[in-house]
Design an enzyme around this catalytic site. Structure first.
Site, PDB file in Angstrom:
ATOM      1  N   LYS A  10      10.685 -15.933   1.913  1.00 13.39           N
ATOM      2  CA  LYS A  10      11.987 -15.270   1.904  1.00 13.39           C
ATOM      3  C   LYS A  10      12.983 -16.034   2.795  1.00 13.39           C
ATOM      4  O   LYS A  10      12.582 -16.937   3.558  1.00 13.39           O
ATOM      5  CB  LYS A  10      11.798 -13.822   2.378  1.00 13.39           C
ATOM      6  CG  LYS A  10      10.943 -12.979   1.404  1.00 13.39           C
ATOM      7  CD  LYS A  10      10.809 -11.541   1.894  1.00 13.39           C
ATOM      8  CE  LYS A  10      10.024 -10.698   0.900  1.00 13.39           C
ATOM      9  NZ  LYS A  10       9.915  -9.270   1.335  1.00 13.39           N
ATOM     10  N   TYR A  50      13.193  -6.949  -7.980  1.00 10.16           N
ATOM     11  CA  TYR A  50      12.802  -5.747  -7.234  1.00 10.16           C
ATOM     12  C   TYR A  50      13.108  -4.456  -8.000  1.00 10.16           C
ATOM     13  O   TYR A  50      13.276  -3.398  -7.381  1.00 10.16           O
ATOM     14  CB  TYR A  50      13.496  -5.737  -5.874  1.00 10.16           C
ATOM     15  CG  TYR A  50      12.797  -6.607  -4.827  1.00 10.16           C
ATOM     16  CD1 TYR A  50      11.444  -6.437  -4.531  1.00 10.16           C
ATOM     17  CD2 TYR A  50      13.497  -7.576  -4.121  1.00 10.16           C
ATOM     18  CE1 TYR A  50      10.815  -7.225  -3.573  1.00 10.16           C
ATOM     19  CE2 TYR A  50      12.865  -8.367  -3.151  1.00 10.16           C
ATOM     20  CZ  TYR A  50      11.522  -8.180  -2.890  1.00 10.16           C
ATOM     21  OH  TYR A  50      10.896  -8.947  -1.934  1.00 10.16           O
ATOM     22  N   PHE A  58      16.004   1.810   0.712  1.00  8.81           N
ATOM     23  CA  PHE A  58      16.240   0.480   1.286  1.00  8.81           C
ATOM     24  C   PHE A  58      16.605  -0.568   0.234  1.00  8.81           C
ATOM     25  O   PHE A  58      16.714  -1.752   0.550  1.00  8.81           O
ATOM     26  CB  PHE A  58      15.006   0.016   2.079  1.00  8.81           C
ATOM     27  CG  PHE A  58      13.714  -0.013   1.283  1.00  8.81           C
ATOM     28  CD1 PHE A  58      13.393  -1.091   0.470  1.00  8.81           C
ATOM     29  CD2 PHE A  58      12.820   1.041   1.368  1.00  8.81           C
ATOM     30  CE1 PHE A  58      12.221  -1.122  -0.262  1.00  8.81           C
ATOM     31  CE2 PHE A  58      11.627   1.023   0.642  1.00  8.81           C
ATOM     32  CZ  PHE A  58      11.328  -0.063  -0.171  1.00  8.81           C
ATOM     33  N   ARG A  86      -2.405 -11.442  -1.206  1.00 13.20           N
ATOM     34  CA  ARG A  86      -1.973 -10.277  -0.423  1.00 13.20           C
ATOM     35  C   ARG A  86      -2.647 -10.271   0.951  1.00 13.20           C
ATOM     36  O   ARG A  86      -2.060  -9.892   1.948  1.00 13.20           O
ATOM     37  CB  ARG A  86      -2.305  -8.964  -1.152  1.00 13.20           C
ATOM     38  CG  ARG A  86      -1.532  -8.727  -2.421  1.00 13.20           C
ATOM     39  CD  ARG A  86      -0.075  -8.444  -2.186  1.00 13.20           C
ATOM     40  NE  ARG A  86       0.183  -7.169  -1.538  1.00 13.20           N
ATOM     41  CZ  ARG A  86       1.395  -6.623  -1.435  1.00 13.20           C
ATOM     42  NH1 ARG A  86       2.458  -7.241  -1.934  1.00 13.20           N
ATOM     43  NH2 ARG A  86       1.569  -5.485  -0.826  1.00 13.20           N
ATOM     44  N   THR A  92       2.845  -4.757   4.547  1.00 11.54           N
ATOM     45  CA  THR A  92       4.300  -4.838   4.322  1.00 11.54           C
ATOM     46  C   THR A  92       5.086  -4.790   5.626  1.00 11.54           C
ATOM     47  O   THR A  92       5.974  -5.593   5.867  1.00 11.54           O
ATOM     48  CB  THR A  92       4.747  -3.677   3.408  1.00 11.54           C
ATOM     49  OG1 THR A  92       4.010  -3.754   2.198  1.00 11.54           O
ATOM     50  CG2 THR A  92       6.238  -3.751   3.115  1.00 11.54           C
ATOM     51  N   ARG A 103       2.512 -12.338   7.849  1.00 13.40           N
ATOM     52  CA  ARG A 103       3.444 -11.361   8.440  1.00 13.40           C
ATOM     53  C   ARG A 103       3.026 -10.993   9.865  1.00 13.40           C
ATOM     54  O   ARG A 103       3.860 -10.819  10.745  1.00 13.40           O
ATOM     55  CB  ARG A 103       3.532 -10.123   7.551  1.00 13.40           C
ATOM     56  CG  ARG A 103       4.331 -10.373   6.270  1.00 13.40           C
ATOM     57  CD  ARG A 103       4.170  -9.227   5.306  1.00 13.40           C
ATOM     58  NE  ARG A 103       5.026  -9.339   4.125  1.00 13.40           N
ATOM     59  CZ  ARG A 103       4.885  -8.617   3.040  1.00 13.40           C
ATOM     60  NH1 ARG A 103       3.906  -7.715   2.966  1.00 13.40           N
ATOM     61  NH2 ARG A 103       5.697  -8.761   2.013  1.00 13.40           N
ATOM     62  N   ASN A 123      10.285  -9.696   6.562  1.00  8.14           N
ATOM     63  CA  ASN A 123       8.835  -9.892   6.631  1.00  8.14           C
ATOM     64  C   ASN A 123       8.383 -11.225   6.021  1.00  8.14           C
ATOM     65  O   ASN A 123       7.263 -11.347   5.541  1.00  8.14           O
ATOM     66  CB  ASN A 123       8.098  -8.691   6.030  1.00  8.14           C
ATOM     67  CG  ASN A 123       8.498  -8.412   4.608  1.00  8.14           C
ATOM     68  OD1 ASN A 123       9.301  -9.134   4.037  1.00  8.14           O
ATOM     69  ND2 ASN A 123       7.928  -7.373   4.024  1.00  8.14           N
ATOM     70  N   HIS A 126       6.807 -12.851   0.297  1.00 11.09           N
ATOM     71  CA  HIS A 126       6.474 -11.897  -0.763  1.00 11.09           C
ATOM     72  C   HIS A 126       5.233 -12.400  -1.479  1.00 11.09           C
ATOM     73  O   HIS A 126       5.067 -13.606  -1.656  1.00 11.09           O
ATOM     74  CB  HIS A 126       7.633 -11.811  -1.775  1.00 11.09           C
ATOM     75  CG  HIS A 126       7.247 -11.191  -3.088  1.00 11.09           C
ATOM     76  ND1 HIS A 126       7.301  -9.836  -3.305  1.00 11.09           N
ATOM     77  CD2 HIS A 126       6.763 -11.740  -4.241  1.00 11.09           C
ATOM     78  CE1 HIS A 126       6.880  -9.570  -4.551  1.00 11.09           C
ATOM     79  NE2 HIS A 126       6.546 -10.705  -5.137  1.00 11.09           N
ATOM     80  N   GLU A 137       6.303 -11.371 -12.742  1.00 13.56           N
ATOM     81  CA  GLU A 137       7.107 -12.138 -11.787  1.00 13.56           C
ATOM     82  C   GLU A 137       7.057 -13.640 -12.085  1.00 13.56           C
ATOM     83  O   GLU A 137       8.074 -14.330 -11.993  1.00 13.56           O
ATOM     84  CB  GLU A 137       6.622 -11.860 -10.360  1.00 13.56           C
ATOM     85  CG  GLU A 137       6.982 -10.456  -9.895  1.00 13.56           C
ATOM     86  CD  GLU A 137       6.473 -10.119  -8.499  1.00 13.56           C
ATOM     87  OE1 GLU A 137       6.778  -9.020  -8.025  1.00 13.56           O
ATOM     88  OE2 GLU A 137       5.762 -10.948  -7.888  1.00 13.56           O
TER      89      GLU A 137
END
Ligand code: IDP
Ligand code: MG
Length: 159
Positions: A10, A50, A58, A86, A92, A103, A123, A126, A137
């Site tokens: 990100k 998203y 948010f 993940r 998250t 993260r 964070n 993704h 995606e």
């Protein structure tokens, strides 16, 4: 089971010069990078990516955050690629993400605190949340001819 997953460094990760560090973690884990690009996505693209979060409180700050600078998106392939990605990324909310995860190592502020301050949850990274999400995606982010098939030395030892 060989799967594919989409990972995005990100804008906070790109601006903090963490691209190499993050790529290294995926490569070290035996996940093969099959496509990669830097792109500064616009609001419309972010809203599509998203879309599942459209009704969340948010959503607006999330779209603002992901469009505030360029991102590096890459597709990985490997055994249990979705779940393994993940696990590399971590929970998250950064303050819950375990040390050793991306993260957990590079982000620290809880999502709730970030939202309260109007900061957007920074964070760093993704990773697709499910196989279905990954397939959608990757289709959104990459054209077919931007994804490549080759053999890594790592595969020799994994299989
Ligand atoms: P994930 O990225 O771990 O899959 P999701 O629940 O799918 O987490 O949320 C997508 C993204 O939305 C998160 O990575 C984070 O950037 C942002 N986000 C999630 N929850 C909050 C929140 O409570 N406040 C602000 N941003 C949030
Ligand atoms: Mg998600």
């Amino acid at each position: 089971m060989i799967e594919r997953s989409l990972v995005i460094v990100k804008p906070d990760g790109v601006e903090r010069a963490l691209v190499g560090e993050i790529l290294k973690r995926f490569e070290n884990a035996g996940l093969k990078i099959i496509g990669i690009k830097m792109v500064w996505i616009d609001k419309k693209f972010a809203e599509t990516h998203y879309a599942a979060h459209k009704s969340k409180p948010f959503f607006k700050e999330l779209v603002e955050f992901i469009t505030e600078g360029p991102v590096v998106a890459f597709a990985v392939e490997g055994v249990h690629a979705v779940d393994n990605s993940r696990r590399l990324v971590g929970d998250t909310s950064p303050h819950e993400a375990a040390p050793g995860t991306i993260r957990g190592d590079f982000a620290h502020i809880s999502m709730a605190y970030a939202s309260k301050k109007g900061l957007g949850g920074k964070n760093v990274v993704h990773a697709s949340g499910s196989k279905k999400e990954a397939d959608e995606e990757i289709k959104l982010w990459f054209k077919k001819d931007e994804l490549h098939s080759y053999t890594t030395v790592h595969e020799k030892h994994v299989f």
